[in-house]
Design an enzyme around this catalytic site. Sequence first.
Site, mmCIF file in Angstrom:
data_model
loop_
_atom_site.group_PDB
_atom_site.id
_atom_site.type_symbol
_atom_site.label_atom_id
_atom_site.label_comp_id
_atom_site.label_asym_id
_atom_site.label_seq_id
_atom_site.Cartn_x
_atom_site.Cartn_y
_atom_site.Cartn_z
ATOM 1 C CG HIS A 153 -1.930 -1.140 1.294
ATOM 2 N ND1 HIS A 153 -2.540 -1.420 -0.029
ATOM 3 C CD2 HIS A 153 -2.744 -1.748 2.211
ATOM 4 C CE1 HIS A 153 -3.395 -2.455 0.159
ATOM 5 N NE2 HIS A 153 -3.528 -2.601 1.620
ATOM 6 C CG HIS A 183 -8.058 -0.869 2.538
ATOM 7 N ND1 HIS A 183 -8.603 -1.569 3.460
ATOM 8 C CD2 HIS A 183 -6.869 -1.331 2.088
ATOM 9 C CE1 HIS A 183 -8.044 -2.769 3.408
ATOM 10 N NE2 HIS A 183 -6.694 -2.516 2.469
ATOM 11 C CD GLU A 233 -8.214 -3.652 -0.797
ATOM 12 O OE1 GLU A 233 -7.156 -3.279 -0.987
ATOM 13 O OE2 GLU A 233 -8.575 -4.503 0.204
HETATM 14 C C1 GAL Z 1 -5.437 -5.550 2.113
HETATM 15 C C2 GAL Z 1 -4.527 -6.675 1.644
HETATM 16 C C3 GAL Z 1 -4.418 -7.398 2.931
HETATM 17 C C4 GAL Z 1 -3.995 -6.607 4.173
HETATM 18 C C5 GAL Z 1 -4.932 -5.291 4.125
HETATM 19 C C6 GAL Z 1 -4.308 -4.422 5.171
HETATM 20 O O1 GAL Z 1 -5.532 -4.917 1.010
HETATM 21 O O2 GAL Z 1 -5.063 -7.243 0.532
HETATM 22 O O3 GAL Z 1 -3.487 -8.442 2.729
HETATM 23 O O4 GAL Z 1 -2.665 -6.319 3.938
HETATM 24 O O5 GAL Z 1 -4.993 -4.704 3.061
HETATM 25 O O6 GAL Z 1 -4.460 -5.054 6.402
#
Ligand code: GAL
Length: 355
Positions: free
Chosen positions: A111, A182, A316
């Site tokens: 991210h 998110h 997402e």
């Molecule tokens: C998501 C990702 C997960 C985890 C989460 C954040 O987008 O696919 O694996 O990292 O974010 O906790």
Amino acid sequence: MIIYSLPDYQDFEYKIDGKKTHLFILRNRMGMQVAFTDYGARIVSVLVPDKTGDLRDVVLGFNSIHEYLQADEQYHGATVGRFANRIANGCFHLDGKKYTLQQNNGSNCLHGGPTGLHSKVWDRRISFKKKIDFCYVSPDGEEGFPGNLKVTVSYELTEDNEIVIKYKAETDKKTVINLTNHAYFNLDGEGQGDVLSHILHLPSDHFLPIDENQIPLDSEVSVDGTAFDFRSPKKISQDIDKDDVQLKRGNGYDHTFVNQKPISEAAASAYSPNSGIRLEVFTTEPGVHLYTGNFLSEDIGKSDRKYSSRSAFCFETQHYPDSPNHPQFPSVILEPGQVFESETIYKFSVKKQIV
Ligand code: GAL
């Protein structure tokens, strides 16, 4: 029984890196109310009517900036970038030059890195109480990404109970970009237990399998005969605990589905028979990453209840994870002079009968 309401403005008045933070609220005539903060250009609350007309807050989050800063999970409702999801080994090449990012998820960069867009205080402008624009300029080299990147995220609440999200970005050096929101959804209301009985529909014929580090393999795979077949609506619980190497690697669903729909048709939807609330997602993005909150770790949320594993799901909308290292995936390159544009709509409604 939880009675839902919006957080207080004053609990979002704070200063981070010398910039003031705030809470903003959009309302429509259908009774829907959506709260945002400039900390991470994020969605804080989404109050929508359920089948009895009562309002439920269908996204996870916190009642103050202070709690957002303390929380174990940092991405609640946030705008995520400059590159959403994982980049393997925290590195990629552009025109023969190697770029190195921070590894904040095992060896991956997740991210956009530890101080990605979710952790910035964005500038903002509200128009007619229906639309809010957030803007942030990410300097050249921030978190290792090339180019000064000017990003705008605008949220609009329509009279059809839609949150329309439009992203725009421009760079002054060739770079890579992948933006998403998110929000963690629970259509029974945040704090109301797990989402395993929610019914999902994803019309995708293909998904992206992942390796042990949750990096996509090189090619898309058919969902046919797998736990990833949501072409006919099914409960999240139906296959999530199957003995399947892909589900084991994600600790549940944590996979990108290939979106073959234009923005006029839903790329994904979810429905809770309990509340009657349905969420449909429309997007220009080539992928919908389904994450069933597998790694949520007991933060205490807005209603003083624990956010345990699988107490929410995310849709997402984004380009494929680790695209900079997979030239065959849809391109994530942004050149100077080009304008990156992307749109996603989260539409809420009440569905009277079971699918
Ligand atoms: C998501 C990702 C997960 C985890 C989460 C954040 O987008 O696919 O694996 O990292 O974010 O906790």
